[in-house]
Write a protein that holds these residues in place. Structure first.
Motif, PDB file in Angstrom:
ATOM      1  N   ARG A  41       2.989  27.305  33.046  1.00 59.61           N
ATOM      2  CA  ARG A  41       2.315  25.862  33.088  1.00 59.61           C
ATOM      3  C   ARG A  41       2.624  25.242  34.473  1.00 59.61           C
ATOM      4  O   ARG A  41       3.862  25.201  34.718  1.00 59.61           O
ATOM      5  CB  ARG A  41       2.551  25.053  31.975  1.00 59.61           C
ATOM      6  CG  ARG A  41       2.179  25.689  30.652  1.00 59.61           C
ATOM      7  CD  ARG A  41       1.988  24.502  29.569  1.00 59.61           C
ATOM      8  NE  ARG A  41       3.430  24.163  29.058  1.00 59.61           N
ATOM      9  CZ  ARG A  41       4.139  24.877  28.258  1.00 59.61           C
ATOM     10  NH1 ARG A  41       3.712  26.007  27.744  1.00 59.61           N
ATOM     11  NH2 ARG A  41       5.327  24.385  28.047  1.00 59.61           N
ATOM     12  N   SER A  42       1.847  24.207  35.103  1.00 57.48           N
ATOM     13  CA  SER A  42       1.981  23.602  36.284  1.00 57.48           C
ATOM     14  C   SER A  42       2.855  22.473  35.853  1.00 57.48           C
ATOM     15  O   SER A  42       2.969  21.899  34.501  1.00 57.48           O
ATOM     16  CB  SER A  42       1.097  23.309  37.022  1.00 57.48           C
ATOM     17  OG  SER A  42       0.235  22.331  36.391  1.00 57.48           O
ATOM     18  N   LEU A 134      -8.956  13.038  33.179  1.00 59.29           N
ATOM     19  CA  LEU A 134      -8.555  14.268  33.739  1.00 59.29           C
ATOM     20  C   LEU A 134      -9.294  14.647  34.946  1.00 59.29           C
ATOM     21  O   LEU A 134      -8.661  15.261  35.917  1.00 59.29           O
ATOM     22  CB  LEU A 134      -8.842  15.483  32.549  1.00 59.29           C
ATOM     23  CG  LEU A 134      -7.895  15.430  31.465  1.00 59.29           C
ATOM     24  CD1 LEU A 134      -8.482  16.422  30.453  1.00 59.29           C
ATOM     25  CD2 LEU A 134      -6.575  15.682  31.519  1.00 59.29           C
ATOM     26  N   CYS A 135     -10.405  14.224  35.152  1.00 68.13           N
ATOM     27  CA  CYS A 135     -11.318  14.372  36.397  1.00 68.13           C
ATOM     28  C   CYS A 135     -10.828  13.578  37.480  1.00 68.13           C
ATOM     29  O   CYS A 135     -10.549  14.059  38.597  1.00 68.13           O
ATOM     30  CB  CYS A 135     -12.575  14.038  35.894  1.00 68.13           C
ATOM     31  SG  CYS A 135     -13.754  14.185  37.463  1.00 68.13           S
ATOM     32  N   CYS A 136     -10.244  12.484  37.153  1.00 67.87           N
ATOM     33  CA  CYS A 136      -9.553  11.578  38.287  1.00 67.87           C
ATOM     34  C   CYS A 136      -8.306  12.456  38.702  1.00 67.87           C
ATOM     35  O   CYS A 136      -8.029  12.223  40.086  1.00 67.87           O
ATOM     36  CB  CYS A 136      -9.132  10.095  37.843  1.00 67.87           C
ATOM     37  SG  CYS A 136     -10.554   9.044  37.526  1.00 67.87           S
ATOM     38  N   LEU A 137      -7.636  12.828  37.856  1.00 73.49           N
ATOM     39  CA  LEU A 137      -6.314  13.563  38.185  1.00 73.49           C
ATOM     40  C   LEU A 137      -6.621  14.906  38.933  1.00 73.49           C
ATOM     41  O   LEU A 137      -5.954  15.192  40.152  1.00 73.49           O
ATOM     42  CB  LEU A 137      -5.636  14.032  37.111  1.00 73.49           C
ATOM     43  CG  LEU A 137      -4.896  12.780  36.235  1.00 73.49           C
ATOM     44  CD1 LEU A 137      -4.120  13.397  34.996  1.00 73.49           C
ATOM     45  CD2 LEU A 137      -3.869  11.979  37.164  1.00 73.49           C
ATOM     46  N   CYS A 138      -8.071  15.398  38.964  1.00 70.48           N
ATOM     47  CA  CYS A 138      -8.368  16.482  39.573  1.00 70.48           C
ATOM     48  C   CYS A 138      -8.668  16.187  41.094  1.00 70.48           C
ATOM     49  O   CYS A 138      -8.482  16.553  41.983  1.00 70.48           O
ATOM     50  CB  CYS A 138      -9.368  17.218  38.869  1.00 70.48           C
ATOM     51  SG  CYS A 138      -9.065  18.109  37.539  1.00 70.48           S
ATOM     52  N   LYS A 139      -9.536  15.047  41.116  1.00 71.19           N
ATOM     53  CA  LYS A 139     -10.118  14.541  42.319  1.00 71.19           C
ATOM     54  C   LYS A 139      -8.946  14.134  43.285  1.00 71.19           C
ATOM     55  O   LYS A 139      -9.091  14.232  44.500  1.00 71.19           O
ATOM     56  CB  LYS A 139     -10.937  13.280  42.236  1.00 71.19           C
ATOM     57  CG  LYS A 139     -12.202  13.799  41.368  1.00 71.19           C
ATOM     58  CD  LYS A 139     -13.210  12.919  41.603  1.00 71.19           C
ATOM     59  CE  LYS A 139     -13.870  12.646  42.670  1.00 71.19           C
ATOM     60  NZ  LYS A 139     -14.998  11.611  42.623  1.00 71.19           N
ATOM     61  N   ARG A 144      -5.087  21.102  39.609  1.00 69.48           N
ATOM     62  CA  ARG A 144      -5.974  21.966  40.577  1.00 69.48           C
ATOM     63  C   ARG A 144      -6.763  22.812  39.670  1.00 69.48           C
ATOM     64  O   ARG A 144      -6.587  23.097  38.461  1.00 69.48           O
ATOM     65  CB  ARG A 144      -4.785  22.635  41.450  1.00 69.48           C
ATOM     66  CG  ARG A 144      -3.993  21.909  42.198  1.00 69.48           C
ATOM     67  CD  ARG A 144      -3.016  22.744  43.004  1.00 69.48           C
ATOM     68  NE  ARG A 144      -2.130  21.696  43.764  1.00 69.48           N
ATOM     69  CZ  ARG A 144      -2.322  20.988  44.958  1.00 69.48           C
ATOM     70  NH1 ARG A 144      -3.411  21.419  45.611  1.00 69.48           N
ATOM     71  NH2 ARG A 144      -1.724  20.130  45.544  1.00 69.48           N
ATOM     72  N   VAL A 145      -7.572  23.832  40.615  1.00 66.37           N
ATOM     73  CA  VAL A 145      -8.498  24.771  39.975  1.00 66.37           C
ATOM     74  C   VAL A 145      -7.742  25.816  39.029  1.00 66.37           C
ATOM     75  O   VAL A 145      -8.136  26.148  38.062  1.00 66.37           O
ATOM     76  CB  VAL A 145      -9.185  25.574  41.125  1.00 66.37           C
ATOM     77  CG1 VAL A 145      -9.983  26.767  40.253  1.00 66.37           C
ATOM     78  CG2 VAL A 145     -10.139  24.671  41.974  1.00 66.37           C
ATOM     79  N   ASP A 146      -6.313  26.010  39.588  1.00 67.66           N
ATOM     80  CA  ASP A 146      -5.652  26.957  38.488  1.00 67.66           C
ATOM     81  C   ASP A 146      -5.109  26.573  37.476  1.00 67.66           C
ATOM     82  O   ASP A 146      -4.814  27.292  36.799  1.00 67.66           O
ATOM     83  CB  ASP A 146      -4.700  27.817  39.510  1.00 67.66           C
ATOM     84  CG  ASP A 146      -3.784  26.756  40.123  1.00 67.66           C
ATOM     85  OD1 ASP A 146      -3.703  25.863  40.110  1.00 67.66           O
ATOM     86  OD2 ASP A 146      -2.991  27.519  40.844  1.00 67.66           O
ATOM     87  N   ASP A 147      -5.229  25.303  37.053  1.00 66.08           N
ATOM     88  CA  ASP A 147      -4.675  24.444  36.203  1.00 66.08           C
ATOM     89  C   ASP A 147      -5.776  24.519  35.117  1.00 66.08           C
ATOM     90  O   ASP A 147      -5.705  23.933  33.775  1.00 66.08           O
ATOM     91  CB  ASP A 147      -4.359  23.154  36.285  1.00 66.08           C
ATOM     92  CG  ASP A 147      -3.192  23.054  37.160  1.00 66.08           C
ATOM     93  OD1 ASP A 147      -2.247  23.927  36.852  1.00 66.08           O
ATOM     94  OD2 ASP A 147      -2.937  22.249  38.026  1.00 66.08           O
ATOM     95  N   VAL A 152      -7.815  22.276  29.621  1.00 68.18           N
ATOM     96  CA  VAL A 152      -8.516  22.237  28.140  1.00 68.18           C
ATOM     97  C   VAL A 152      -7.488  22.810  27.067  1.00 68.18           C
ATOM     98  O   VAL A 152      -7.422  21.957  26.125  1.00 68.18           O
ATOM     99  CB  VAL A 152      -9.627  23.255  28.316  1.00 68.18           C
ATOM    100  CG1 VAL A 152     -10.326  23.295  26.788  1.00 68.18           C
ATOM    101  CG2 VAL A 152     -10.524  22.818  29.129  1.00 68.18           C
ATOM    102  N   PHE A 153      -6.819  23.758  27.133  1.00 69.62           N
ATOM    103  CA  PHE A 153      -6.344  24.480  25.835  1.00 69.62           C
ATOM    104  C   PHE A 153      -4.697  23.962  25.840  1.00 69.62           C
ATOM    105  O   PHE A 153      -4.306  24.062  24.947  1.00 69.62           O
ATOM    106  CB  PHE A 153      -6.409  26.020  26.097  1.00 69.62           C
ATOM    107  CG  PHE A 153      -7.712  26.448  25.834  1.00 69.62           C
ATOM    108  CD1 PHE A 153      -8.675  26.427  24.686  1.00 69.62           C
ATOM    109  CD2 PHE A 153      -8.524  26.815  26.883  1.00 69.62           C
ATOM    110  CE1 PHE A 153      -9.647  26.686  24.665  1.00 69.62           C
ATOM    111  CE2 PHE A 153      -9.729  27.454  26.863  1.00 69.62           C
ATOM    112  CZ  PHE A 153     -10.450  27.056  25.614  1.00 69.62           C
TER     113      PHE A 153
END
Length: 294
Positions: A41-42, A134-139, A144-147, A152-153
């Motif tokens: 886990r990151s 969660l989307c904001c944290l991605c943006k 990151r993509v590998d997270d 989700v899980f």
């Protein structure tokens, strides 16, 4: 075709280490089996789970009040007031200091994701706010993509656990529930992600989620079945009567068709419904885009 002459020197990598980077001699970190968690886990995932653990602990510290009405325990307002006060501090533990300016905007989605403190209710609009969080944290690059699987899980699943505890502890009303004609009183997204998890499963088929034995034996491993278990714990009577939409879905022949149908249903019943979207907040990270004619 080969190029003639000498090749120019390679351009430096954009993410090359800065001159102020503190270098160190590499050392072992994975010494025992439990240490594998560091690898799997990151760091942002761990921090988000810790944030949700804090919300869970606050529920234990804020027991329900004795009151005559069965639903909507007013102790939820006390719990929510603490989140309202501490949300930015919690989010700041997840977002790096150089992105601190994003904290107030991102924190609003966290506050919106746990229910309404006035009505003491919770529904798919609040769930959508957590997806926006969660989307904001991605943006902004925290996630990151590998997270994506852990998002989700690990994170969203922990969020579900905390929301279910809120719903049970404070007897929260379903916000905008369609009753027997709705998919679920409180959630929608875990049915989408949960059905995708089961696509091409070697033996579990959609018909099995109305089988009590199959649910009890597999719910810990599959998000969709965990949702079904929670429904059966919260409602009484035949499944076909209290959850007619899900009962109908159990007749669909494959999980891929279930998944596709749920995505269409989510768009129609949540994203395109004024009673849900009227409460959604838009900012710089998730702006509202006017439709342009082509």
């Amino acid at each position: 075709m080969a190029e003639s002459g000498r090749q120019p020197p390679p351009e430096p990598l954009e993410d090359a280490c800065p001159t102020t980077h503190n270098f160190m001699i590499p050392k072992k970190e994975i010494n025992t089996v439990p240490d594998m968690g560091k690898w799997k886990r990151s760091q942002p995932i761990n921090k988000l789970v810790a944030l949700l653990n804090t919300l869970d602990r606050w529920i234990d510290e804020t027991p329900p009040m004795d009151q005559p009405s069965r639903f909507g325990n007013k102790a939820f307002r006390t719990w929510y007031a603490k989140l309202d006060q501490e949300a930015e501090n919690l989010v700041a533990t997840v977002i790096p200091s150089h992105l601190a300016a994003a904290v107030p905007e991102v924190a609003l989605y966290l506050k919106e994701s746990v229910g309404n403190s006035t009505r003491i209710d919770y529904g798919t609009g609040h769930e959508a706010a957590f997806a926006a969080f969660l989307c904001c944290l991605c943006k902004i690059g925290v996630l990151r993509v590998d997270d994506q699987i852990a998002i989700v899980f690990k994170v969203f699943n922990r969020y579900l656990e905390v929301m279910r505890k809120l719903q049970k502890t404070y007897r929260m009303e379903p916000a905008g529930s369609q009753g027997v004609w709705g998919l679920d009183d409180f959630q929608f997204l875990p049915f989408i992600w949960g059905s995708s998890q089961l696509i091409e499963h070697p033996y579990l088929e959609p018909r099995h989620f109305v089988d009590e034995k199959a649910v009890n034996e597999n719910h810990k491993d599959y998000m969709f079945l965990e949702c079904i278990l929670f429904i059966t714990e919260m409602k009484t009577g035949p499944f076909a009567e209290h959850s007619n939409q899900l009962w109908n879905i159990s007749a669909v022949p494959s999980w891929s068709k279930v998944n596709q149908g749920l995505i269409r249903m989510y768009k129609a019943e949540c994203l395109e419904k004024f009673p849900v979207i009227q409460h959604f907040k838009f900012g710089s990270l998730l702006p509202i885009q006017p439709v342009t004619s082509t």
